[in-house]
Design an enzyme around this catalytic site. Structure first.
Site, PDB file in Angstrom:
ATOM      1  N   TYR A 100     -23.029  55.508  -0.769  1.00  0.00           N
ATOM      2  CA  TYR A 100     -23.919  56.672  -0.609  1.00  0.00           C
ATOM      3  C   TYR A 100     -25.020  56.812  -1.317  1.00  0.00           C
ATOM      4  O   TYR A 100     -26.279  57.219  -1.079  1.00  0.00           O
ATOM      5  CB  TYR A 100     -23.152  57.921  -0.804  1.00  0.00           C
ATOM      6  CG  TYR A 100     -22.236  58.380   0.577  1.00  0.00           C
ATOM      7  CD1 TYR A 100     -22.787  58.355   1.817  1.00  0.00           C
ATOM      8  CD2 TYR A 100     -21.036  58.188   0.721  1.00  0.00           C
ATOM      9  CE1 TYR A 100     -22.074  58.860   2.904  1.00  0.00           C
ATOM     10  CE2 TYR A 100     -20.129  58.313   1.728  1.00  0.00           C
ATOM     11  CZ  TYR A 100     -20.561  58.958   2.917  1.00  0.00           C
ATOM     12  OH  TYR A 100     -19.908  59.097   4.119  1.00  0.00           O
ATOM     13  N   GLU A 196       6.916  44.924  -1.447  1.00  0.00           N
ATOM     14  CA  GLU A 196       5.662  45.163  -0.404  1.00  0.00           C
ATOM     15  C   GLU A 196       5.595  46.639  -0.010  1.00  0.00           C
ATOM     16  O   GLU A 196       4.333  46.993   0.044  1.00  0.00           O
ATOM     17  CB  GLU A 196       5.851  44.155   0.703  1.00  0.00           C
ATOM     18  CG  GLU A 196       4.809  44.736   1.741  1.00  0.00           C
ATOM     19  CD  GLU A 196       5.118  43.783   3.347  1.00  0.00           C
ATOM     20  OE1 GLU A 196       6.108  43.041   3.362  1.00  0.00           O
ATOM     21  OE2 GLU A 196       4.464  43.915   4.210  1.00  0.00           O
TER      22      GLU A 196
END
Lengths: 367, 687
Positions: A100, A196
């Site tokens: 931005y 995981e």
């Protein structure tokens, strides 16, 4: 006014040097360019001695006076300028923020400097490799993700944190875990367990596996972000803790392990800071379905993508070890994959109370 | 077709009564012109009928030759309806004029719109041929008068079919008094049929057929004024056709005391025509004729419209077309036999050398040897012995004979084609958008009421005032790229022919429509039967995508372009007597394609160059946009003012773009040099 430390000074110098080089060639009547190491499979190789994926020597010249490169050239300098501003003002921001900051319209046209974040993210990586600075040194971070608990204390931005007292959610791993942000305190941990899945990590935390086993448990919620990988690597190198990786029994799980162990193609230039070549694959192995009597109905059939992925992995230089070949071939042969949660078929805490302790005891892991 | 069959059958019944001498004469004519497709088909039909009295249901002519055989078959056949004697009473000769009265579509007088065009076309073709043969730069006036309007042009114009007067006036050599009635009042009378020479007219039917059409539709005879030179009086004649006898009847004849031109001919024909529907055909014909005849001046006067003038673009006549003898490779067996019969030579060698072109004594020896004829065979023997003649014919086919002389043709030529295109574009640009549709008479007839929308022409993108590129002509503010190619003369079936292709690209041609294809044969525009024409086929079969035009499968390419294809030949193989389409001869197709490809390569170089220029412009503005950003960023990083940095970048941008342009231009030029230098394939070079 933030005081610029050594690293920041160096980084700013590198950015200034980049701009000066361009200015010089323009004044000299030469077509200006930025030289950027190529971050693609073609320029990545496995270093068998260091057991790391490393960036090759190929570089790409990004010319301004080339229609297909001009925009990227411009974007590179917009990002450089924004990073310099961040360093100068001593602030750190997300890469989304940077998008931005640097996005604006171009002249009278309807075009923008950047149309979406997907355009600015690779430019940041380009800049990192072009001036050989880490993202953190550019005062940027990616979205943080990942949780950690364990029998140790750390200091994060000056706050002392006891990782034994983190409740059910754990300590959220920041994106930047460099030494100037995170320091390790007293530790009783004997190893690191990278899980995981967030849900499985919660099982381990609820069962207080870390207290019983004296280990640090970390999750990256899928493919671990660079913060988690860097932190695990630091725990391994600085505290000399062995690293065990617990992932689903599918090609994606193998790949997560592979990235933790050798580094990834896209971040090959940071492999030495991110990868743990000694990391051990503790599970879920393709042979566990027999050893731990998992019924066939908890398996998931592999799809075409899984099959092709697995076949690609068979060719990876770091999976040439016969044990790994056997492991992957067994998965291909059976055509089945298993999630970690499949172990719950044997009892809700089977994974923490029987599966993992037995695997560790039997030294049933792959390297 | 149906009409044709009926007549043929009828003639068949009548033909028996013909004296055999007449029959022989006809056959001779047929055979002599055998290789000329058209001549034969015109005359062959009555000739075939003359063979016997077979009822149309019996197919095999052999059965018809012998009435006894037919009678023998009778018991099995149905009951006889008429005896041969009864039938004979109904059999009588028909004149060619009568035949065409009933088959006028064969000559292009199918309907009132097309008749208007055909009338004008036949008159103009004759004028141009006459001027060129006499060595006069043609000045031709075409005028169409609507008889519903009075002399001042007041009144209600004719809608649809009505009476019109067509006037065509030239500055040609004029016509001598004795010949005038036959030229205008007798079909199949002319100077061009019996010789092999490039000319517009071929058969001697055209203008007399037009006169007959006028006579049939309005009852008015053709009115002709002619003067053959200074000091000679102008002659005025009204000539009617006795359609039964195919003979002219002069109904009025007088000398005019004052006639403005020294020499020339003016004809006036009153016909029933449809100006509303037909004018676009005429407009097109006049425009295109001006285009293919840059040495002629045309004035075109139309009812209630401004006169249009196409001034000549060059002040010299095209090279004179020469007459040649037939080439041995084009001759058919029957024709060979007839030629042998007429030959005055004592032996076959002499016959071959005198009757054909390109037969040297050595070649004649070779042919005779190959045929295994002994030296004492006389040409007359050939005419009588079919087997002998066939051996000679085969030997001719097997012998390599130099191609016929090709310098006898009169192509428009590269430079003149270019000039023609430029002056043509100059005129039509003032004309404003014309009808875009290719002419299709069937469609014109069907869509009688529908007003076709005028197609909005895609404006050519504004091109900055750059120095004009080679081949680019600025016409009325539009840039046209013009390329032309004249191929070396080639031969099909013993007839020399030559193909020319020219193109005008860009300007105000619409970019999203199929290209305009202008077809010409011996400088005469072909306006109809586009789809059936071998020229169209050749252009469609050329892959124009190689030359940066888009092209739907099996269709003409799409793009802002007009393509001119011209075939000049001593005998153009038309598909019909109306001379609307060229037959599909592979030799001709191939030549057209080669010419189109050569033109296409020039076009592609031009388009590429143009694209580069556009691209260059684009990238300039792109760089300028980015330079602003880069200068600001670098200025901030290095803590310098961005403006000088910007200026440095801009200065460099100029240099970089200029340098690249020069490099690209050099590359393009190199490429086009390669194209022009590219040697033709060996087989093309062989004469």
């Amino acid at each position: 006014m933030a005081r610029l430390d050594q690293i920041d000074k160096k980084t700013v110098q590198k950015i200034e040097h980049l701009a000066d080089t361009v200015l010089k060639s323009v004044k000299g009547g030469k077509s200006p360019f930025v030289e950027i190491p190529i971050r693609s499979l073609a320029n990545v190789k496995f270093n068998p001695r260091r057991r790391l994926i490393e960036l090759g020597g190929q570089k790409q010249k990004r010319y301004f006076f080339n229609v297909s490169m001009a925009k990227k050239f411009m974007q590179t300098f917009l990002v450089s300028e924004a990073c310099k501003e961040l360093i100068d003002s001593g602030k750190t921001t997300s890469i989304r923020d940077l998008y931005y900051m640097t996005k604006h319209g171009l002249g009278e046209t309807k075009q923008n400097t950047f149309e979406e974040q997907e355009e600015s993210d690779p430019i940041i990586e380009d800049l990192e490799v072009a001036i050989d600075s880490l993202r953190e040194e550019l005062h940027l971070f990616a979205t943080g993700r990942g949780s950690m608990v364990g029998p140790m204390t750390i200091r994060d931005s000056g706050d002392t944190i006891d990782l034994r007292r983190m409740g059910s959610g754990g300590w959220s791993v920041p994106s930047i875990v460099e030494e100037h942000v995170v320091q390790f305190g007293k530790s009783e941990a004997k190893y690191v367990l990278l899980v995981e899945k967030d849900a499985v990590w919660r099982r381990f935390n609820e069962d207080r596996f870390w207290a019983r086993e004296k280990c640090v448990i970390v999750t990256g919620q899928g493919q671990p972000p660079r913060g988690v990988r860097r932190l695990v690597q630091r725990l391994h190198t600085e505290l000399r803790l062995p690293v065990y990786v617990l992932v689903d029994n599918d090609p994606w799980g193998f790949y997560i392990y592979s990235v933790m162990k050798q580094g990834s193609i896209n971040l090959a230039y940071e492999s030495m800071r991110m990868a743990v070549p000694d990391a051990r694959f503790i599970g879920l192995s393709s042979f566990d379905k027999g050893k731990y009597k998992l019924p066939a109905n908890v398996s998931i059939p592999m799809n075409d993508q899984d099959h092709s992925r697995a076949r690609q992995m068979l060719a990876y230089p770091w999976f040439q070890n016969p044990k790994w070949q056997r492991e992957i071939q067994e998965m291909v042969r059976s055509g089945q994959k298993f999630e970690l949660e499949a172990l719950s078929r044997r009892g809700i805490s089977f994974i923490t109370e029987e599966y993992l302790p037995r695997k560790l005891r039997d030294r049933d892991w792959l390297e | 077709m149906a009409g044709r069959k009926v007549v043929a059958a009828k003639v068949g019944k009548l033909g028996k009564g013909k004296p055999s001498g007449r029959r022989g004469g006809q056959l001779e004519l047929v055979a002599a012109e055998a290789p000329r497709v058209k001549g034969r088909s015109l005359v062959a039909r009555p000739a075939r009928g003359a063979r016997g009295s077979t009822p149309p249901t019996v197919a095999a002519p052999a059965a018809g030759e012998d009435p006894a055989a037919a009678a023998e078959a009778a018991p099995q056949a149905p009951r006889r309806r008429a005896t041969a004697e009864q039938m004979a009473s109904r059999q009588r000769e028909i004149s060619i004029s009568e035949f065409f009265t009933k088959n006028r579509h064969l000559l292009g007088f199918d309907n009132a719109s097309k008749a208007l065009l055909t009338t004008i076309k036949e008159a103009v073709d004759n004028s141009l041929d006459a001027c060129e043969e006499a060595g006069i730069l043609p000045e031709i006036t075409v005028e169409v008068l609507d008889l519903a309007l009075d002399a001042k042009g007041e009144g209600e114009p004719t809608k649809g079919e009505g009476r019109f007067v067509v006037v065509v006036e030239d500055n040609g050599p004029g016509i001598v008094k004795a010949q005038a009635p036959k030229i205008f009042g007798k079909l199949l009378y002319g100077s061009k049929f019996h010789r092999l020479k490039q000319s517009r007219g071929q058969q001697g039917i055209g203008i007399s057929a037009a006169a007959m059409y006028g006579q049939l539709t309005t009852g008015r005879p053709i009115r002709m004024t002619t003067r053959i030179g200074k000091g000679k009086p102008a002659l005025f004649m009204e000539i009617q056709i006795d359609t039964r006898r195919n003979e002219p009847v002069v109904t009025e004849e007088r000398q005019l005391p004052d006639w403005p031109s020294e020499h020339g001919t003016r004809i006036e024909l009153e016909i029933v025509a449809n100006w509303q529907q037909g004018q676009r055909f005429v407009n097109r014909y006049v425009e295109h004729t001006a285009l293919s005849n840059p040495h002629a001046t045309f004035r075109y006067l139309r009812p209630r419209q401004e006169a249009l003038t196409f001034p000549r673009a060059v002040e010299e006549l095209p090279r004179e077309a020469l007459e040649i003898k037939p080439h041995p490779h084009g001759v058919e067996l029957g024709a060979l036999m007839l030629m042998a019969q007429d030959s005055k030579s004592h032996d076959v060698r002499g016959f071959l050398q005198s009757a054909f072109s390109r037969v040297s004594p050595a070649v004649a020896d070779e042919i005779v040897k190959r045929a295994g004829l002994n030296g004492r065979v006389r040409p007359r023997d050939l005419a009588e012995d079919r087997e002998l003649a066939e051996r000679l014919h085969d030997a001719i086919g097997a012998t390599k004979i130099m191609a016929p002389p090709t310098q006898v043709l009169s192509p428009i030529g590269d430079a003149l084609m270019k000039k023609g295109l430029v002056s043509f574009l100059n005129v039509i640009e003032t004309e404003g958008p014309e009808e875009e549709e290719q002419l299709d008479l069937d469609a014109a007839r069907k869509k009688k009421a529908s007003k076709k929308e005028k197609v909005a022409k895609a404006e050519a993108p504004a091109v900055p005032d750059a120095p004009p590129e080679e081949g680019v002509e600025k016409i009325k503010g539009h840039n046209y790229f013009i390329a032309t190619v004249t191929r070396p003369p080639k031969v099909y079936r013993g007839n020399p022919f030559q193909v020319e292709v020219g193109l005008a690209y860009g300007g105000s041609w619409p970019a999203d429509k199929p290209i305009e294809l202008f077809r010409f044969a011996n400088r005469v525009p072909l306006l109809f039967q586009r789809g059936a024409c071998g020229m169209t086929e050749a252009i469609v079969k050329t892959d124009w995508r190689n030359y940066l035009l888009s092209q739907p499968k099996g269709a003409l390419p799409v793009g802002p372009m007009a393509l001119l294809v011209h075939i000049a030949s001593v005998w153009v193989p038309f598909t019909s007597e109306a001379k609307e389409a060229v037959a599909h001869y592979p030799e001709i197709t191939r030549e057209i394609q080669l010419a189109a490809q050569e033109c296409g390569r020039k076009l592609a170089a031009h388009i590429r160059k143009k694209q580069h220029a556009d691209y260059q412009l684009q990238r300039r503005s792109l760089f300028e946009l980015y330079i602003q950003e880069v200068a600001t960023a670098i200025g901030k990083i290095t803590k310098k003012s961005p403006d000088p940095i910007r200026r440095e970048f801009l200065r460099l941008a100029d240099r970089v773009t200029e340098q690249e342009l020069a490099e690209q231009d050099a590359a393009l030029e190199e490429q086009s040099r390669k194209i022009t230098r590219r040697p033709r394939r060996a087989e093309e070079e062989q004469e």
